[in-house]
Design a protein around this motif. Structure first.
Motif, PDB file in Angstrom:
ATOM      1  N   ALA A  53       0.481  -1.235  -0.113  1.00 14.84           N
ATOM      2  CA  ALA A  53       0.276  -0.138  -0.221  1.00 14.84           C
ATOM      3  C   ALA A  53       0.694   1.190   0.062  1.00 14.84           C
ATOM      4  CB  ALA A  53      -0.675   0.194   1.357  1.00 14.84           C
ATOM      5  N   GLY A  54       2.075   0.673   0.214  1.00 13.26           N
ATOM      6  CA  GLY A  54       3.150   2.335   0.562  1.00 13.26           C
ATOM      7  C   GLY A  54       3.702   2.968  -1.191  1.00 13.26           C
ATOM      8  N   HIS A  55       4.147   1.689  -1.153  1.00 14.24           N
ATOM      9  CA  HIS A  55       4.134   1.664  -3.075  1.00 14.24           C
ATOM     10  C   HIS A  55       2.764   2.299  -4.545  1.00 14.24           C
ATOM     11  CE1 HIS A  55       5.218  -0.002  -6.906  1.00 14.24           C
ATOM     12  NE2 HIS A  55       5.137   0.939  -7.604  1.00 14.24           N
ATOM     13  N   ALA A  56       1.603   2.253  -3.640  1.00 13.17           N
ATOM     14  CA  ALA A  56       0.608   2.611  -4.340  1.00 13.17           C
ATOM     15  C   ALA A  56       0.398   3.580  -4.114  1.00 13.17           C
ATOM     16  CB  ALA A  56      -1.023   1.818  -3.675  1.00 13.17           C
ATOM     17  N   ALA A  57      -0.014   3.827  -2.714  1.00  9.10           N
ATOM     18  CA  ALA A  57       0.039   5.484  -1.845  1.00  9.10           C
ATOM     19  C   ALA A  57       1.115   6.845  -3.459  1.00  9.10           C
ATOM     20  CB  ALA A  57       0.516   5.646  -1.290  1.00  9.10           C
ATOM     21  N   LEU A  58       2.281   6.351  -3.524  1.00 12.07           N
ATOM     22  CA  LEU A  58       3.284   7.162  -3.782  1.00 12.07           C
ATOM     23  C   LEU A  58       2.602   7.240  -5.267  1.00 12.07           C
ATOM     24  CD1 LEU A  58       6.271   5.631  -2.512  1.00 12.07           C
ATOM     25  CD2 LEU A  58       6.072   8.007  -1.786  1.00 12.07           C
ATOM     26  N   ASP A  59       2.340   6.029  -5.781  1.00 13.32           N
ATOM     27  CA  ASP A  59       1.642   5.749  -7.089  1.00 13.32           C
ATOM     28  C   ASP A  59       1.204   7.084  -8.030  1.00 13.32           C
ATOM     29  OD1 ASP A  59       1.607   3.794  -9.934  1.00 13.32           O
ATOM     30  OD2 ASP A  59      -0.096   4.417  -9.076  1.00 13.32           O
ATOM     31  N   ALA A  60      -0.290   6.788  -6.364  1.00 12.49           N
ATOM     32  CA  ALA A  60      -1.377   7.484  -6.920  1.00 12.49           C
ATOM     33  C   ALA A  60      -1.287   9.263  -6.295  1.00 12.49           C
ATOM     34  CB  ALA A  60      -2.780   7.301  -5.610  1.00 12.49           C
ATOM     35  N   LEU A  61      -0.069   9.600  -5.181  1.00 13.01           N
ATOM     36  CA  LEU A  61       0.569  10.799  -5.203  1.00 13.01           C
ATOM     37  C   LEU A  61       0.756  11.739  -6.348  1.00 13.01           C
ATOM     38  CD1 LEU A  61       1.700  13.032  -3.277  1.00 13.01           C
ATOM     39  CD2 LEU A  61       3.537  11.680  -3.517  1.00 13.01           C
ATOM     40  N   ALA A  62       1.493  10.611  -7.584  1.00 11.56           N
ATOM     41  CA  ALA A  62       2.349  10.829  -8.703  1.00 11.56           C
ATOM     42  C   ALA A  62       1.796  11.352  -9.380  1.00 11.56           C
ATOM     43  CB  ALA A  62       3.088   9.729  -9.031  1.00 11.56           C
ATOM     44  N   GLU A  63       0.495  10.500  -9.857  1.00  9.72           N
ATOM     45  CA  GLU A  63      -0.607  10.804 -10.780  1.00  9.72           C
ATOM     46  C   GLU A  63      -1.719  11.833 -10.755  1.00  9.72           C
ATOM     47  OE1 GLU A  63      -1.924   9.455 -14.301  1.00  9.72           O
ATOM     48  OE2 GLU A  63      -0.227   8.497 -13.406  1.00  9.72           O
ATOM     49  N   HIS A  64      -1.816  12.393  -9.588  1.00  2.05           N
ATOM     50  CA  HIS A  64      -3.012  12.666  -9.392  1.00  2.05           C
ATOM     51  C   HIS A  64      -2.535  14.078  -8.533  1.00  2.05           C
ATOM     52  CE1 HIS A  64      -5.825   9.739 -10.547  1.00  2.05           C
ATOM     53  NE2 HIS A  64      -5.227   8.786  -9.829  1.00  2.05           N
ATOM     54  N   VAL A  65      -1.341  13.950  -7.888  1.00  2.00           N
ATOM     55  CA  VAL A  65      -0.739  15.617  -6.941  1.00  2.00           C
ATOM     56  C   VAL A  65      -1.491  17.066  -7.548  1.00  2.00           C
ATOM     57  CG1 VAL A  65       1.486  15.098  -6.873  1.00  2.00           C
ATOM     58  CG2 VAL A  65       0.353  16.790  -4.840  1.00  2.00           C
ATOM     59  N   ALA A  66      -0.938  17.035  -8.519  1.00  2.00           N
ATOM     60  CA  ALA A  66      -0.379  18.865  -9.440  1.00  2.00           C
ATOM     61  C   ALA A  66      -2.410  19.525  -9.368  1.00  2.00           C
ATOM     62  CB  ALA A  66      -0.552  17.884 -11.012  1.00  2.00           C
ATOM     63  N   GLY A  67      -1.490  20.749  -9.298  1.00  2.00           N
ATOM     64  CA  GLY A  67      -2.568  21.573  -8.091  1.00  2.00           C
ATOM     65  C   GLY A  67      -3.727  21.155  -7.274  1.00  2.00           C
ATOM     66  N   CYS A  68      -3.197  20.297  -6.351  1.00  2.00           N
ATOM     67  CA  CYS A  68      -3.524  20.067  -5.234  1.00  2.00           C
ATOM     68  C   CYS A  68      -3.471  20.528  -3.974  1.00  2.00           C
ATOM     69  CB  CYS A  68      -3.612  18.631  -4.408  1.00  2.00           C
ATOM     70  SG  CYS A  68      -5.016  17.644  -5.804  1.00  2.00           S
ATOM     71  N   ASP A  69      -3.511  21.440  -2.988  1.00  2.00           N
ATOM     72  CA  ASP A  69      -3.478  21.977  -2.041  1.00  2.00           C
ATOM     73  C   ASP A  69      -2.581  20.885  -0.638  1.00  2.00           C
ATOM     74  OD1 ASP A  69      -4.051  24.640  -2.794  1.00  2.00           O
ATOM     75  OD2 ASP A  69      -6.088  23.892  -2.807  1.00  2.00           O
ATOM     76  N   ALA A  70      -3.478  20.097  -0.881  1.00  2.00           N
ATOM     77  CA  ALA A  70      -2.781  18.997   0.338  1.00  2.00           C
ATOM     78  C   ALA A  70      -3.654  17.302   0.112  1.00  2.00           C
ATOM     79  CB  ALA A  70      -3.795  19.548   2.240  1.00  2.00           C
ATOM     80  N   VAL A  71      -2.796  16.642   0.528  1.00  2.00           N
ATOM     81  CA  VAL A  71      -2.858  15.413   0.552  1.00  2.00           C
ATOM     82  C   VAL A  71      -3.443  14.914   1.630  1.00  2.00           C
ATOM     83  CG1 VAL A  71      -2.240  12.871   0.048  1.00  2.00           C
ATOM     84  CG2 VAL A  71      -1.087  14.972  -1.431  1.00  2.00           C
ATOM     85  N   TYR A  72      -4.460  13.412   1.397  1.00  2.00           N
ATOM     86  CA  TYR A  72      -4.729  12.973   2.786  1.00  2.00           C
ATOM     87  C   TYR A  72      -4.610  11.574   2.373  1.00  2.00           C
ATOM     88  CZ  TYR A  72      -8.376  11.847   6.538  1.00  2.00           C
ATOM     89  OH  TYR A  72      -8.808  11.232   7.433  1.00  2.00           O
ATOM     90  N   LEU A  73      -3.775  10.899   3.209  1.00  2.00           N
ATOM     91  CA  LEU A  73      -3.484  10.001   3.206  1.00  2.00           C
ATOM     92  C   LEU A  73      -4.764   8.623   3.669  1.00  2.00           C
ATOM     93  CD1 LEU A  73      -1.626   7.206   2.439  1.00  2.00           C
ATOM     94  CD2 LEU A  73      -0.535   7.305   3.995  1.00  2.00           C
ATOM     95  N   ALA A  74      -5.540   7.874   3.759  1.00  2.00           N
ATOM     96  CA  ALA A  74      -6.993   8.412   4.392  1.00  2.00           C
ATOM     97  C   ALA A  74      -7.316   6.425   4.440  1.00  2.00           C
ATOM     98  CB  ALA A  74      -8.322   8.261   3.402  1.00  2.00           C
ATOM     99  N   CYS A  75      -6.000   5.769   5.232  1.00  2.00           N
ATOM    100  CA  CYS A  75      -5.769   4.822   5.984  1.00  2.00           C
ATOM    101  C   CYS A  75      -5.286   4.568   6.864  1.00  2.00           C
ATOM    102  CB  CYS A  75      -4.850   3.814   4.210  1.00  2.00           C
ATOM    103  SG  CYS A  75      -4.631   2.060   5.033  1.00  2.00           S
ATOM    104  N   PHE A  76      -6.059   3.534   8.429  1.00  2.00           N
ATOM    105  CA  PHE A  76      -5.161   4.007   9.148  1.00  2.00           C
ATOM    106  C   PHE A  76      -4.459   2.964   9.432  1.00  2.00           C
ATOM    107  CE2 PHE A  76      -5.878   3.391  13.635  1.00  2.00           C
ATOM    108  CZ  PHE A  76      -5.795   5.262  14.176  1.00  2.00           C
ATOM    109  N   GLY A  77      -2.905   3.676   9.940  1.00  2.00           N
ATOM    110  CA  GLY A  77      -2.244   2.846   9.771  1.00  2.00           C
ATOM    111  C   GLY A  77      -0.815   3.842   9.071  1.00  2.00           C
ATOM    112  N   ASP A  78      -1.453   4.602   8.172  1.00  2.00           N
ATOM    113  CA  ASP A  78      -0.804   5.734   7.451  1.00  2.00           C
ATOM    114  C   ASP A  78       0.635   5.166   6.593  1.00  2.00           C
ATOM    115  OD1 ASP A  78      -2.034   7.026   8.040  1.00  2.00           O
ATOM    116  OD2 ASP A  78      -0.566   8.272   9.353  1.00  2.00           O
TER     117      ASP A  78
END
Length: 247
Positions: A53-78
């Motif tokens: 899941a850590g890899h998947a979260a990095l993958d999602a960040l890279a794909e979608h973070v452009a134009g965002c003001d903050a990121v919420y990692l919405a998984c308990f355990g982070d």
């Protein structure tokens, strides 16, 4: 205000559940960009699933973070929180980190109730890693996993309430976190049966990410200034490979 919400498991219904709850808490004025993990476990309930899941979260960040003001990692355990913060151009808030800090505010002793037995040692280690071990009363994990609770939340309410009461009455907790993306909204339903405050981890993370986005803490800092050198890679998704190669 534009918030990237990353659910690093691969169950879109959980993403939808959390996104709906975040919108209800945040109200007007935010645009939510929900992203579900492209690969990995349906529900995260083991160390192997957390690592993926850590890899998947990095993958999602890279794909979608452009134009965002903050990121919420919405998984308990982070999963992957430290790595996300290392490479993200905007602030990143983890659900578990935010919930634990909220629960411990004012010097309170707190506990966690969640679904899935394997989370007990993982969350104990997590709380120690963020420096709150002295205020921690422990974890009580009910047998149903987060996925099972999401499928039939009414059936789990009694178990969750009993575990929260035990945290207060047997473990000395002054606040209890109901932890897990799939448990969004259930804290308010069991609060009348528990003698101490019950915090919804989704709501705690929502308040924290809104504050981070408004403050812009860390925004604009280069990877190099945060100690993250450019990294050459092989076999990663193109967006993640580009993000890691940036300086």
């Amino acid at each position: 205000m534009r918030i990237l919400l990353i659910n690093p498991n691969t169950t879109p219904s959980v993403t939808d559940l959390v996104a709906d709850h975040v919108r209800s808490v945040a109200g007007a004025g935010i645009t939510l960009v929900p992203a579900t993990g492209r690969f990995g476990a349906r529900y995260i309930a083991s160390r192997a699933a957390v690592a993926i899941a850590g890899h998947a979260a990095l993958d999602a960040l890279a794909e979608h973070v452009a134009g965002c003001d903050a990121v919420y990692l919405a998984c308990f355990g982070d999963p992957g929180l430290a790595a996300l913060r290392e490479v993200s151009p905007v602030p990143v808030v983890g659900m578990a980190d935010a919930a634990c800090r909220a629960a411990a505010s004012g010097g309170r002793r707190f506990a966690i109730v969640t679904g899935g037995a394997l989370w007990e040692p993982m969350l104990t280690e997590f709380v120690a890693a963020i420096g709150l071990a002295e205020r921690f009363a422990g974890v009580r994990a009910v047998a149903p996993t987060g996925g099972e609770i999401a499928a039939d939340p009414d059936a789990a309410l009694g178990l969750l309430a009993a575990a929260c009461r035990a945290c207060a009455e047997a473990d000395g907790a002054e606040a209890v976190i109901l932890g897990g993306a799939a448990l969004a909204g259930l804290a308010a339903r069991i609060q009348p049966a528990v003698p101490v405050p019950v915090l919804c981890s989704v709501e705690a993370g929502t308040h924290a990410v809104l504050a981070a986005a408004g403050a812009g803490a860390g925004a604009g800092a280069s990877r190099a200034s945060r100690g993250a050198p450019a990294v050459a890679s092989t076999g990663l998704a193109p967006a993640l490979a580009r993000l890691l190669a940036e300086t």
